[in-house]
Design a protein around this motif. Structure first.
Motif, PDB file in Angstrom:
ATOM      1  N   GLY A 261     -13.679   6.872 100.172  1.00 57.52           N
ATOM      2  CA  GLY A 261     -13.697   8.378 100.023  1.00 57.52           C
ATOM      3  C   GLY A 261     -12.711   9.112 100.568  1.00 57.52           C
ATOM      4  N   THR A 262     -12.362  10.295 100.885  1.00 60.08           N
ATOM      5  CA  THR A 262     -11.138  11.062 101.309  1.00 60.08           C
ATOM      6  C   THR A 262     -10.571  10.112 102.442  1.00 60.08           C
ATOM      7  OG1 THR A 262     -12.045  12.926 100.884  1.00 60.08           O
ATOM      8  CG2 THR A 262     -10.257  12.650 102.584  1.00 60.08           C
ATOM      9  N   ARG A 306      -5.701  11.928  95.958  1.00 66.93           N
ATOM     10  CA  ARG A 306      -5.983  13.369  95.633  1.00 66.93           C
ATOM     11  C   ARG A 306      -4.771  14.213  96.023  1.00 66.93           C
ATOM     12  NH1 ARG A 306     -10.344  17.381  95.704  1.00 66.93           N
ATOM     13  NH2 ARG A 306     -11.430  15.608  95.057  1.00 66.93           N
ATOM     14  N   ASP A 319      -9.532   9.986  85.749  1.00 64.90           N
ATOM     15  CA  ASP A 319      -9.667   9.056  84.828  1.00 64.90           C
ATOM     16  C   ASP A 319      -8.284   9.190  83.907  1.00 64.90           C
ATOM     17  OD1 ASP A 319     -11.779   8.098  85.833  1.00 64.90           O
ATOM     18  OD2 ASP A 319     -13.226   9.165  84.325  1.00 64.90           O
ATOM     19  N   ARG A 407     -15.509   4.720  92.039  1.00 70.89           N
ATOM     20  CA  ARG A 407     -15.658   5.035  90.373  1.00 70.89           C
ATOM     21  C   ARG A 407     -14.676   4.373  89.510  1.00 70.89           C
ATOM     22  NH1 ARG A 407     -16.031  10.864  91.351  1.00 70.89           N
ATOM     23  NH2 ARG A 407     -17.793  11.032  92.951  1.00 70.89           N
ATOM     24  N   SER A 408     -13.504   3.990  89.917  1.00 64.03           N
ATOM     25  CA  SER A 408     -12.475   3.625  89.067  1.00 64.03           C
ATOM     26  C   SER A 408     -12.582   1.981  88.924  1.00 64.03           C
ATOM     27  CB  SER A 408     -11.119   4.089  89.326  1.00 64.03           C
ATOM     28  OG  SER A 408     -10.179   3.334  89.052  1.00 64.03           O
TER      29      SER A 408
HETATM   30  P1  ADP Z   1     -15.555  12.554 100.357  1.00 64.33           P
HETATM   31  O1  ADP Z   1     -15.050  11.259 101.240  1.00 64.33           O
HETATM   32  O2  ADP Z   1     -14.748  13.787 100.822  1.00 64.33           O
HETATM   33  O3  ADP Z   1     -16.983  12.623 100.420  1.00 64.33           O
HETATM   34  P2  ADP Z   1     -15.756  11.133  97.888  1.00 64.33           P
HETATM   35  O4  ADP Z   1     -16.347   9.779  98.450  1.00 64.33           O
HETATM   36  O5  ADP Z   1     -16.376  11.981  97.013  1.00 64.33           O
HETATM   37  O6  ADP Z   1     -15.035  12.140  98.980  1.00 64.33           O
HETATM   38  O7  ADP Z   1     -14.186  10.650  97.254  1.00 64.33           O
HETATM   39  C1  ADP Z   1     -13.347  11.536  96.894  1.00 64.33           C
HETATM   40  C2  ADP Z   1     -12.097  10.552  96.531  1.00 64.33           C
HETATM   41  O8  ADP Z   1     -12.353   9.690  95.304  1.00 64.33           O
HETATM   42  C3  ADP Z   1     -11.062  11.480  95.562  1.00 64.33           C
HETATM   43  O9  ADP Z   1     -10.111  12.245  96.586  1.00 64.33           O
HETATM   44  C4  ADP Z   1     -10.161  10.424  94.850  1.00 64.33           C
HETATM   45  O10 ADP Z   1      -9.325   9.817  95.589  1.00 64.33           O
HETATM   46  C5  ADP Z   1     -11.383   9.561  94.551  1.00 64.33           C
HETATM   47  N1  ADP Z   1     -11.884   9.515  93.222  1.00 64.33           N
HETATM   48  C6  ADP Z   1     -12.884  10.310  92.721  1.00 64.33           C
HETATM   49  N2  ADP Z   1     -13.128  10.210  91.320  1.00 64.33           N
HETATM   50  C7  ADP Z   1     -12.116   9.065  91.083  1.00 64.33           C
HETATM   51  C8  ADP Z   1     -11.839   8.446  89.953  1.00 64.33           C
HETATM   52  N3  ADP Z   1     -12.726   8.788  88.594  1.00 64.33           N
HETATM   53  N4  ADP Z   1     -11.133   7.498  89.777  1.00 64.33           N
HETATM   54  C9  ADP Z   1     -10.413   7.047  90.928  1.00 64.33           C
HETATM   55  N5  ADP Z   1     -10.668   7.731  92.294  1.00 64.33           N
HETATM   56  C10 ADP Z   1     -11.516   8.785  91.989  1.00 64.33           C
END
Ligand code: ADP
Length: 501
Positions: A261-262, A306, A319, A407-408
């Motif tokens: 995640g972040t 991000r 993406d 997701r990637s």
């Molecule tokens: P949090 O930890 O804030 O809950 P998430 O688990 O949703 O956040 O993760 C967010 C991060 O995931 C984004 O900052 C980005 O780095 C990454 N991310 C989100 N979608 C994609 C994607 N399609 N491909 C690659 N990285 C992604």
């Protein structure tokens, strides 16, 4: 039908999730709130917010799913760890809770190390004193708000305040307790030695329970507020990280949960209390009875990508940003990225660490920089895996990856190549609240234990095996490892100059 509620009281929202006995998610409702920053680096939240949001979320998830409250056979709790809730003799909140990400307690961390000795502290609790933990927050209130401190009769963690409102009982779970820095890790209970050294009255601390143990029952008042049936059992649950691990089935030794995640979290279950002697890994009790876990935390994992996207390719979706990266060879043609954008926790507990691109040449394009960010995060996460191997963790056979970065497919492949282990994704994506519901179901006997619960309801949905790029990353990893020690003096100096400008 039998179903179970998992409640996650996080820093930004409280979520209620309804799970059926075969693991299906029947509904999720979430109520948001914010937190206060009364001074720079301080974070506080009033416990009423969690309770109000709990009431709203339970009511909403019951109404929207059409499930009858009498079908709910158990409730499990999870939430933000380490936060400090102080109550008086009547159970009234004495001041806003001080949260896990509050940084005011540097002096109290020094005081704790001095009172116990750093080595002894780590030997007993499994962890060094960090500003985020609960114990230094207690000392801060003692040192700075004596008029409040003298009225303290109960100390709780955030999710345990919700438990108190639901059941009328003061109780906490072993996983949460271990995150206070007041726990004897091996004994899985409050440490007499630490409490004595810090002059904290043991009577203020609640009894501790395993994640699946029943800690109390929904009270008539809570039943009226939430719509749940009075007498419904509430189990121990666990801190957000351990409940998240249960939610993806990372419960047995050998299976690691990697959350991208972040921040990035590497979570490994163990059958014994492993301790990293310098406290560079967190060592806590697991929400799974009788197990422990080691944990490494990278502060800017997905946060790195991000930041990079928002700064260098604003408005571009992930993406699209990552599409051209497949054309760049592994290793980004000699470009390395250090992910310490907000300092670091594991393996370098250093708030002054900084991010860097190293090795730039005129050949490098934006796609090279993007790839270097993905690779740098993977190298940084490998550092946690290496530390775990150093302290004697047996073979890691599988990594269950979740969070936005998972997701990637490209990032998953880079991770598998850098870590040299198979990465899998699972069908459960609701995180900690789902894990709390699994603990509730197990606690009231729907499953014989957490392992069987996870085996019955969690399915693998994808696999990524290490590929041919592994060799290139094996060659590059030592170069990555050399960079932080080499740049550390510069990071320190730069941070100091930056502050003065
Ligand atoms: P949090 O930890 O804030 O809950 P998430 O688990 O949703 O956040 O993760 C967010 C991060 O995931 C984004 O900052 C980005 O780095 C990454 N991310 C989100 N979608 C994609 C994607 N399609 N491909 C690659 N990285 C992604």
């Amino acid at each position: 039908m039998n179903c179970f509620v998992g409640i996650d009281a996080s820093t930004t929202a409280t979520k209620a999730l309804l799970m059926s006995a075969d693991g299906e998610v029947l509904g999720v409702a979430s109520s948001e709130y914010s937190y206060e920053t009364p001074r720079p680096m301080w974070t506080e939240q009033h416990p009423d917010l969690w309770w109000q949001a709990t009431v709203e979320s339970i009511r909403r998830v019951l109404a929207e799913s059409g499930v009858s409250p009498s079908e709910v056979k158990g409730v499990g709790l999870t939430g933000q760890m380490h936060g400090l809730v102080l109550l008086d003799d009547d159970g009234q909140v004495l001041r806003p809770a001080i949260l896990w990400n509050d940084q005011r307690t540097g002096a109290e961390c020094d005081e704790i190390r001095q009172r116990l000795g750093k080595e002894r502290l780590i030997q007993i609790t499994g962890n060094d004193a960090l500003t985020g933990f609960t114990a230094p927050k207690i000392l801060w209130v003692k040192n700075n708000e004596p008029q409040i401190f003298e009225r303290v009769r109960h100390i709780l963690l955030p999710k345990d305040y919700v438990r108190y409102k639901l059941t009328g009982e003061y109780a906490t779970d072993k996983a949460g307790g271990a995150g206070t820095l007041l726990f004897d890790l091996e004994k899985r209970d409050w440490s007499k030695a630490v409490l004595e050294a810090l002059e904290i009255d043991p009577a203020w601390l609640p009894p501790t329970f395993e994640g699946t143990a029943v800690t109390g029952y929904i009270s008539p008042q809570a039943a009226e507020a939430t719509g749940l049936v009075a007498g419904t059992p509430v189990v121990g649950g666990g801190g957000d990280q351990s409940a998240q691990a249960v939610g993806v089935g990372a419960v047995e030794p050998g299976i690691v949960a990697l959350t991208l995640g972040t921040s990035g979290v590497v979570f490994a279950s163990t059958n014994e209390p492993f301790i990293e002697p310098e406290g560079r890994l967190h060592a806590f009790c697991h929400a799974v009875p009788g197990r422990w876990h080691l944990m490494g935390v990278m502060l800017s994992a997905g946060g790195s990508l991000r930041w990079y996207r928002d700064t260098l390719a604003p408005g571009v979706d992930f993406d699209t940003l990552l599409a051209p990266v497949a054309e760049v060879p592994p290793g980004s043609e000699g470009l390395l990225y250090l992910p310490y954008l907000t300092g670091e926790r594991t393996p370098y507990p250093d708030p002054l660490a900084r991010g860097a691109f190293v090795g730039l040449t005129v050949r490098h394009t934006r796609a090279h920089l993007t790839r270097a960010v993905l690779e740098g995060v993977a190298f940084g996460l490998r550092d946690s895996f290496e530390l775990m191997k150093e302290v004697g963790l047996a073979d890691i056979t599988q990594v269950r990856v979740s969070g936005g970065g998972a997701r990637s497919p490209l990032w998953r492949q880079i991770m598998a190549d850098v870590l040299g282990v198979e990465l899998v994704t699972v069908n459960t994506t609701e995180g900690a609240a789902y894990g709390a519901a699994v603990l509730a179901a197990t606690g009231v006997g729907a499953f014989s234990d957490v392992d069987s619960a996870c085996a019955a309801i969690i399915r693998l949905t994808g696999r990524t095996a290490p590929g041919p790029a592994r060799a290139a990353y094996q060659q590059l990893y030592p170069l990555y490892r050399d960079l932080y020690p080499a740049l550390r003096p510069s990071f320190n100096a730069i941070a100091r100059v930056g502050e003065q400008m």
